[in-house]
Design a protein around this motif. Structure first.
Motif, PDB file in Angstrom:
ATOM      1  N   LEU A   9      -7.173   3.584   1.410  1.00  0.00           N
ATOM      2  CA  LEU A   9      -6.734   3.407   0.023  1.00  0.00           C
ATOM      3  C   LEU A   9      -5.765   4.505  -0.400  1.00  0.00           C
ATOM      4  O   LEU A   9      -4.760   4.233  -1.069  1.00  0.00           O
ATOM      5  N   LEU A  10      -6.041   5.750  -0.020  1.00  0.00           N
ATOM      6  CA  LEU A  10      -5.100   6.829  -0.349  1.00  0.00           C
ATOM      7  C   LEU A  10      -3.761   6.634   0.360  1.00  0.00           C
ATOM      8  O   LEU A  10      -2.702   6.865  -0.219  1.00  0.00           O
ATOM      9  N   GLY A  11      -3.825   6.206   1.606  1.00  0.00           N
ATOM     10  CA  GLY A  11      -2.592   5.962   2.357  1.00  0.00           C
ATOM     11  C   GLY A  11      -1.758   4.840   1.768  1.00  0.00           C
ATOM     12  O   GLY A  11      -0.536   4.846   1.873  1.00  0.00           O
ATOM     13  N   LYS A  12      -2.409   3.893   1.121  1.00  0.00           N
ATOM     14  CA  LYS A  12      -1.685   2.786   0.499  1.00  0.00           C
ATOM     15  C   LYS A  12      -1.203   3.111  -0.910  1.00  0.00           C
ATOM     16  O   LYS A  12      -0.280   2.473  -1.399  1.00  0.00           O
ATOM     17  N   SER A  65      -4.824  -6.342  -5.589  1.00  0.00           N
ATOM     18  CA  SER A  65      -4.686  -6.701  -4.169  1.00  0.00           C
ATOM     19  C   SER A  65      -6.033  -6.955  -3.495  1.00  0.00           C
ATOM     20  O   SER A  65      -6.091  -7.682  -2.506  1.00  0.00           O
ATOM     21  N   THR A  66      -7.115  -6.390  -4.034  1.00  0.00           N
ATOM     22  CA  THR A  66      -8.433  -6.673  -3.445  1.00  0.00           C
ATOM     23  C   THR A  66      -8.912  -8.081  -3.775  1.00  0.00           C
ATOM     24  O   THR A  66      -9.780  -8.607  -3.085  1.00  0.00           O
ATOM     25  N   ALA A 145     -10.734   1.417 -12.238  1.00  0.00           N
ATOM     26  CA  ALA A 145     -10.018   0.527 -11.317  1.00  0.00           C
ATOM     27  C   ALA A 145     -10.172   1.011  -9.875  1.00  0.00           C
ATOM     28  O   ALA A 145     -10.338   0.194  -8.956  1.00  0.00           O
ATOM     29  N   SER A 146     -10.150   2.319  -9.663  1.00  0.00           N
ATOM     30  CA  SER A 146     -10.290   2.864  -8.308  1.00  0.00           C
ATOM     31  C   SER A 146     -11.686   2.617  -7.746  1.00  0.00           C
ATOM     32  O   SER A 146     -11.839   2.272  -6.566  1.00  0.00           O
ATOM     33  N   PHE A 153     -12.887  -3.334  -1.481  1.00  0.00           N
ATOM     34  CA  PHE A 153     -12.009  -3.254  -0.319  1.00  0.00           C
ATOM     35  C   PHE A 153     -12.755  -3.646   0.940  1.00  0.00           C
ATOM     36  O   PHE A 153     -13.850  -3.167   1.215  1.00  0.00           O
ATOM     37  N   HIS A 154     -12.149  -4.556   1.730  1.00  0.00           N
ATOM     38  CA  HIS A 154     -12.731  -4.983   3.004  1.00  0.00           C
ATOM     39  C   HIS A 154     -11.913  -4.376   4.134  1.00  0.00           C
ATOM     40  O   HIS A 154     -10.726  -4.630   4.256  1.00  0.00           O
TER      41      HIS A 154
END
Length: 158
Positions: A9-12, A65-66, A145-146, A153-154
């Motif tokens: 998630l951080l990378g995205k 996006s999730t 939201a996070s 997240f899958h």
């Protein structure tokens, strides 16, 4: 690769936060230098307000996006969010003139708070009470939201 969900998630999200901050900085510089928009408040206040807004919107984008099954759905969800966000922020139509249901939606919109922050900081000099309360609202929205994004997240490869 054995990466954790928070790392993915951080990378995205970090690249989009950087891009959003660079875009906002260029818009503010252009507004001040070219259109002569006054800057009565402090630049650091504007930077903190902008950062909190960008993080909030990127968090909401991640949340959208999730829910999406593919990239096209995610882009459509983002477009719908952006369109409604602009309409409900009080930029085009005053929030006080909106029906009650629309007012409620407007106050759940991060752009409503950011527009008020920018107006207050740039045009009025920045009321500390308003600035910190609105930034707190944006941070709360980002955190919520996070958290929901993290739980939804899958971590799979198709």
């Amino acid at each position: 690769a054995p990466v954790k969900t928070w790392e993915v998630l951080l990378g995205k999200t970090i690249p989009f936060i950087v891009i959003g901050m660079l875009n906002a900085a260029s818009v503010f510089i252009f507004a001040i230098l070219v259109f002569k928009v006054p800057m009565k408040g402090f630049h650091w206040q504007l930077a903190i307000a902008t950062f909190s807004f960008v993080v909030t919107t990127v968090s909401i984008g991640t949340l959208i996006s999730t829910f999406a099954k593919n990239q096209q759905q995610a882009m459509m969800g983002g477009f719908i969010f952006l369109l409604l966000s602009n309409l409900l922020a009080g930029i085009m139509f005053p929030i006080d003139n909106m029906p009650l249901l629309m007012k409620a939606a407007a106050y759940m919109n991060p752009m409503t708070y950011f527009v008020r922050l920018v107006r207050n900081i740039m045009l009025k000099g920045g009321s500390p009470d308003l600035i910190w309360s609105y930034i707190a609202i944006l941070v709360l929205m980002a955190v919520l939201a996070s958290i929901v994004s993290y739980k939804r997240f899958h971590h799979t490869l198709d």
